[in-house]
Design an enzyme around this catalytic site. Sequence first.
Site, PDB file in Angstrom:
ATOM      1  N   ASP A 101      47.716  38.972  45.444  1.00  0.00           N
ATOM      2  CA  ASP A 101      48.638  40.024  45.026  1.00  0.00           C
ATOM      3  C   ASP A 101      48.953  39.910  43.532  1.00  0.00           C
ATOM      4  O   ASP A 101      48.829  38.833  42.945  1.00  0.00           O
ATOM      5  CB  ASP A 101      49.953  39.926  45.813  1.00  0.00           C
ATOM      6  CG  ASP A 101      49.752  40.244  47.291  1.00  0.00           C
ATOM      7  OD1 ASP A 101      48.773  40.935  47.627  1.00  0.00           O
ATOM      8  OD2 ASP A 101      50.591  39.795  48.099  1.00  0.00           O
TER       9      ASP A 101
HETATM   10  N1  URA Z   1      49.105  36.339  51.181  1.00  0.00           N
HETATM   11  C1  URA Z   1      49.943  37.167  50.510  1.00  0.00           C
HETATM   12  O1  URA Z   1      50.922  37.653  51.060  1.00  0.00           O
HETATM   13  N2  URA Z   1      49.654  37.447  49.231  1.00  0.00           N
HETATM   14  C2  URA Z   1      48.615  36.917  48.560  1.00  0.00           C
HETATM   15  O2  URA Z   1      48.428  37.189  47.374  1.00  0.00           O
HETATM   16  C3  URA Z   1      47.762  36.049  49.264  1.00  0.00           C
HETATM   17  C4  URA Z   1      48.030  35.780  50.582  1.00  0.00           C
END
Ligand code: URA
Length: 237
Positions: A101
């Site tokens: 993310d």
């Molecule tokens: N899980 C999440 O919620 N975000 C990420 O970036 C990676 C795994």
Amino acid sequence: MERLQKYLSSCGVASRRKSEELISQGKVKVNGKVVTELGIKVTDKDEVCVDNVKVAKQEKEYYLLYKPEKIICSVHDEKGRTTVVDLIDTQEKIFPIGRLDYDTSGLLLLTNDGEITNKLTHPSKNIEKTYYVKVDGIVTYKDINELENGIVLDGIKTKKAKAKIRKIDKQNNKSYVELTITEGRNHQVKNMFASLNHKVLKLKRIKYAFFTLDNLSVGEYRKLTIKEVKQLYNYVK
Ligand code: URA
């Protein structure tokens, strides 16, 4: 000799599936002739063009990046924001293997090797990904059990995971957990904790398969060694 669609994807034109579409759409020429058949095989000596532009094999490149927060995990951003690919100095068309993310930091592999990307992101390979997670509230051993045994997200239970409490900060009502999962569902870690009423405040990936962030600072990257690339291919065999 290799199949035309595989050749196109190894030239960085598109994924194998997209390359098949380009062939079916009559956009690909081999030695000056349009080819719409999917089975045809080519060698490096053949002249292959897509939309009348000659394509060539790319050198394979593999990078390990310590992704900072607030960087987009894609190849392009229509709003012109910095992407993970912008952080790496290369002329090759590389892309991230999987996603982190915008606000997640940590270990990200990037490459122009579509074959290893497909293998590493295939659900059957169960690649381990470990996250260091700071959450709101006090995580209990009951929470840890639930994280490990699976949590129903969008009607489907998450696969078995490993979870360890690393620190409980009673004074500030925060907890720190190391969570290892083998899937890559959208916002999976955030959603797993959210379903236990713990909001994720900070998320960092500290391990991917056998890779760690050793000797890298935020924003830094390194090339994988040939040995590591071989190890990675063996890992997904
Ligand atoms: N899980 C999440 O919620 N975000 C990420 O970036 C990676 C795994």
